[in-house]
Design a protein around this motif. Sequence first.
Motif, PDB file in Angstrom:
ATOM      1  N   VAL A  47      31.234 -12.588 -17.759  1.00 58.12           N
ATOM      2  CA  VAL A  47      32.000 -11.270 -17.312  1.00 58.12           C
ATOM      3  C   VAL A  47      32.799 -11.723 -16.119  1.00 58.12           C
ATOM      4  CG1 VAL A  47      31.444  -9.250 -16.162  1.00 58.12           C
ATOM      5  CG2 VAL A  47      30.170  -9.757 -17.995  1.00 58.12           C
ATOM      6  N   TYR A  48      32.593 -12.899 -15.358  1.00 53.84           N
ATOM      7  CA  TYR A  48      33.441 -13.256 -14.292  1.00 53.84           C
ATOM      8  C   TYR A  48      34.615 -14.294 -15.184  1.00 53.84           C
ATOM      9  CZ  TYR A  48      29.985 -12.045 -10.752  1.00 53.84           C
ATOM     10  OH  TYR A  48      29.297 -11.428 -10.146  1.00 53.84           O
ATOM     11  N   GLY A  49      34.480 -14.331 -16.585  1.00 52.85           N
ATOM     12  CA  GLY A  49      35.624 -15.318 -17.116  1.00 52.85           C
ATOM     13  C   GLY A  49      35.225 -16.741 -17.001  1.00 52.85           C
ATOM     14  N   GLU A  50      33.833 -16.998 -16.777  1.00 50.85           N
ATOM     15  CA  GLU A  50      33.612 -18.481 -16.460  1.00 50.85           C
ATOM     16  C   GLU A  50      32.629 -19.149 -17.249  1.00 50.85           C
ATOM     17  OE1 GLU A  50      31.507 -18.220 -12.490  1.00 50.85           O
ATOM     18  OE2 GLU A  50      33.379 -17.424 -11.591  1.00 50.85           O
ATOM     19  N   ASP A  51      32.684 -18.788 -18.648  1.00 51.41           N
ATOM     20  CA  ASP A  51      32.094 -19.530 -19.589  1.00 51.41           C
ATOM     21  C   ASP A  51      32.797 -20.207 -20.617  1.00 51.41           C
ATOM     22  OD1 ASP A  51      30.745 -20.130 -22.189  1.00 51.41           O
ATOM     23  OD2 ASP A  51      29.085 -18.863 -21.495  1.00 51.41           O
ATOM     24  N   PRO A  52      32.900 -21.635 -20.252  1.00 50.34           N
ATOM     25  CA  PRO A  52      33.833 -22.602 -20.897  1.00 50.34           C
ATOM     26  C   PRO A  52      33.614 -22.373 -22.278  1.00 50.34           C
ATOM     27  CG  PRO A  52      32.190 -23.856 -19.720  1.00 50.34           C
ATOM     28  CD  PRO A  52      31.962 -22.240 -19.416  1.00 50.34           C
ATOM     29  N   THR A  53      32.506 -22.187 -22.949  1.00 49.50           N
ATOM     30  CA  THR A  53      32.558 -22.194 -24.341  1.00 49.50           C
ATOM     31  C   THR A  53      33.039 -20.980 -25.093  1.00 49.50           C
ATOM     32  OG1 THR A  53      30.261 -23.579 -23.991  1.00 49.50           O
ATOM     33  CG2 THR A  53      30.840 -22.767 -26.299  1.00 49.50           C
ATOM     34  N   VAL A  54      32.994 -19.836 -24.280  1.00 49.62           N
ATOM     35  CA  VAL A  54      33.465 -18.616 -24.825  1.00 49.62           C
ATOM     36  C   VAL A  54      35.111 -18.896 -24.534  1.00 49.62           C
ATOM     37  CG1 VAL A  54      33.775 -16.132 -24.175  1.00 49.62           C
ATOM     38  CG2 VAL A  54      31.328 -17.086 -24.228  1.00 49.62           C
ATOM     39  N   ALA A 260      27.796 -21.234 -31.380  1.00 50.28           N
ATOM     40  CA  ALA A 260      27.539 -21.003 -32.790  1.00 50.28           C
ATOM     41  C   ALA A 260      28.635 -20.684 -33.673  1.00 50.28           C
ATOM     42  CB  ALA A 260      26.303 -19.821 -32.675  1.00 50.28           C
ATOM     43  N   ALA A 261      29.606 -19.891 -33.110  1.00 48.12           N
ATOM     44  CA  ALA A 261      30.915 -19.313 -33.573  1.00 48.12           C
ATOM     45  C   ALA A 261      31.676 -20.581 -33.792  1.00 48.12           C
ATOM     46  CB  ALA A 261      31.596 -18.431 -32.665  1.00 48.12           C
ATOM     47  N   LEU A 262      31.898 -21.479 -32.780  1.00 49.26           N
ATOM     48  CA  LEU A 262      32.920 -22.541 -32.816  1.00 49.26           C
ATOM     49  C   LEU A 262      32.044 -23.468 -33.752  1.00 49.26           C
ATOM     50  CD1 LEU A 262      33.441 -23.442 -29.131  1.00 49.26           C
ATOM     51  CD2 LEU A 262      35.154 -23.013 -30.905  1.00 49.26           C
ATOM     52  N   TYR A 263      31.011 -23.588 -34.015  1.00 41.37           N
ATOM     53  CA  TYR A 263      30.251 -24.629 -35.072  1.00 41.37           C
ATOM     54  C   TYR A 263      30.483 -23.995 -36.524  1.00 41.37           C
ATOM     55  CZ  TYR A 263      26.680 -27.273 -37.567  1.00 41.37           C
ATOM     56  OH  TYR A 263      26.200 -27.886 -38.513  1.00 41.37           O
ATOM     57  N   SER A 264      30.661 -22.554 -36.632  1.00 44.09           N
ATOM     58  CA  SER A 264      30.892 -21.936 -37.884  1.00 44.09           C
ATOM     59  C   SER A 264      32.136 -22.272 -38.232  1.00 44.09           C
ATOM     60  CB  SER A 264      30.738 -20.591 -37.879  1.00 44.09           C
ATOM     61  OG  SER A 264      31.601 -19.659 -37.118  1.00 44.09           O
ATOM     62  N   LEU A 265      33.124 -22.345 -37.280  1.00 45.81           N
ATOM     63  CA  LEU A 265      34.703 -22.655 -37.806  1.00 45.81           C
ATOM     64  C   LEU A 265      34.765 -23.851 -38.298  1.00 45.81           C
ATOM     65  CD1 LEU A 265      36.495 -20.867 -34.764  1.00 45.81           C
ATOM     66  CD2 LEU A 265      36.260 -19.891 -37.310  1.00 45.81           C
ATOM     67  N   GLU A 266      34.042 -24.945 -37.506  1.00 45.05           N
ATOM     68  CA  GLU A 266      34.021 -26.509 -37.988  1.00 45.05           C
ATOM     69  C   GLU A 266      33.452 -26.719 -39.097  1.00 45.05           C
ATOM     70  OE1 GLU A 266      35.728 -30.099 -36.337  1.00 45.05           O
ATOM     71  OE2 GLU A 266      35.852 -28.142 -35.338  1.00 45.05           O
ATOM     72  N   HIS A 267      32.212 -26.238 -39.207  1.00 48.79           N
ATOM     73  CA  HIS A 267      31.280 -26.676 -40.300  1.00 48.79           C
ATOM     74  C   HIS A 267      31.204 -25.617 -41.505  1.00 48.79           C
ATOM     75  CE1 HIS A 267      30.163 -30.068 -37.916  1.00 48.79           C
ATOM     76  NE2 HIS A 267      30.056 -29.446 -37.078  1.00 48.79           N
TER      77      HIS A 267
END
Length: 382
Positions: A47-54, A260-267
Amino acid sequence: MAYSSSSAVPVANGDQVTVIDFRSDTITRPSAGMRQAIAEAVVGDDVYGEDPTVNELQRRCAEMFGMEAALFVPTGTMGNLISILVHCRERGLEAIVGHKAHILLNEQAGIAQFAGVIPRTIQNLPDGTFDLNELRRLIRPTHDVHQPNTRMICLENSHNFCGGKALPLDFVKQVYQIAHENNCVVHTDGARILNAAEALGVHVSEILKYSDSVNMCFSKGLAAPVGSIIAGTREFIDKALRMRKGLGGGMRQVGILAAAALYSLEHVRPRLYEDHLWAAAIAKAARKAGQGVVHISEEGVDTNMVMFEVVKPGLTAHLLADRLLQVTEKEKEDLGESIVVKSCAISPMVTRVVTHNDLNTDMVAMAIKKISYVLEEFGKEE
Ligand SMILES: Cc1ncc(COP(=O)(O)O)c(C=O)c1O
């Protein structure tokens, strides 16, 4: 079109029963690799825009779609709703929506309920498209004070209730042109847009250059547990960010889901073609075994769904789905094994089978054996 697959799964007396679940691609569970990616995710307060993975997921998706910006949201339903709310802030606006659209049928018509937008339906053709002249006719003249203003056209790609059809690129392009000639925007419910891109053999950005916004789900064929992404211009996403928070969709250390979403795009993304091959194999076998019992659209199977349209008098989609859950003594003898296939009766006369990441070639072969047996059995019945 309610989802209502039969639930009771019989277990033969002490026998080994193989249960194969084709109800939806949403039933997939995170793999060991995906769980590890979740465990190792670097997180912060989104919510602070501070999640690097998001932030990385949003950047990657915007780039992949060829759009300016993207936003991670909890569900496809919320992604579509936010998009509609952002495009249609004024009261009295209208959206043109296919009569078989998920936005209309399976999201409680949130477009009307929450966004106050009037859904004006256009007849979907069997391939998920609609007649372009009819579209031109439905867009209302802006100078007439009596009428609502048409603001947006919603596409669904691939089209769920039209059997997972991928919309032809030329159709999408023409819809976009007609929309923009008439001061309208195009939103694509692309819950399975990567399946559509795979089927069309084009990069997903080729499809989305003809759309002002998109919603894509990670929790369908991409086999992640949760999450969707919406994308559009920077201005659209800035407004969507506020809207998401207002709707209660602001999430905190949600990098665990973005991982999990990034993993799904990759794998998972690279293997979507396999789901399509399996669906085509099931359709082929069912066409052969199910003559006079079911009709599988001549339009063909583009992606990971097969619709069994029941044509035998007296048979219904529920009866077919129920029979696929049963194992008779004779069947056990004839097939030499007990196979249960879970499917989904999506309407009184249509049973849907969806292929996905939790299957393998052996399971699909077993399912084909079972489905063919059951269809032939119905074919022999008076
Ligand atoms: C075409 C389509 N759009 C949107 C959705 C909504 O996604 P969610 O279940 O994440 O709300 C679905 C879900 O099955 C879908 O099939």
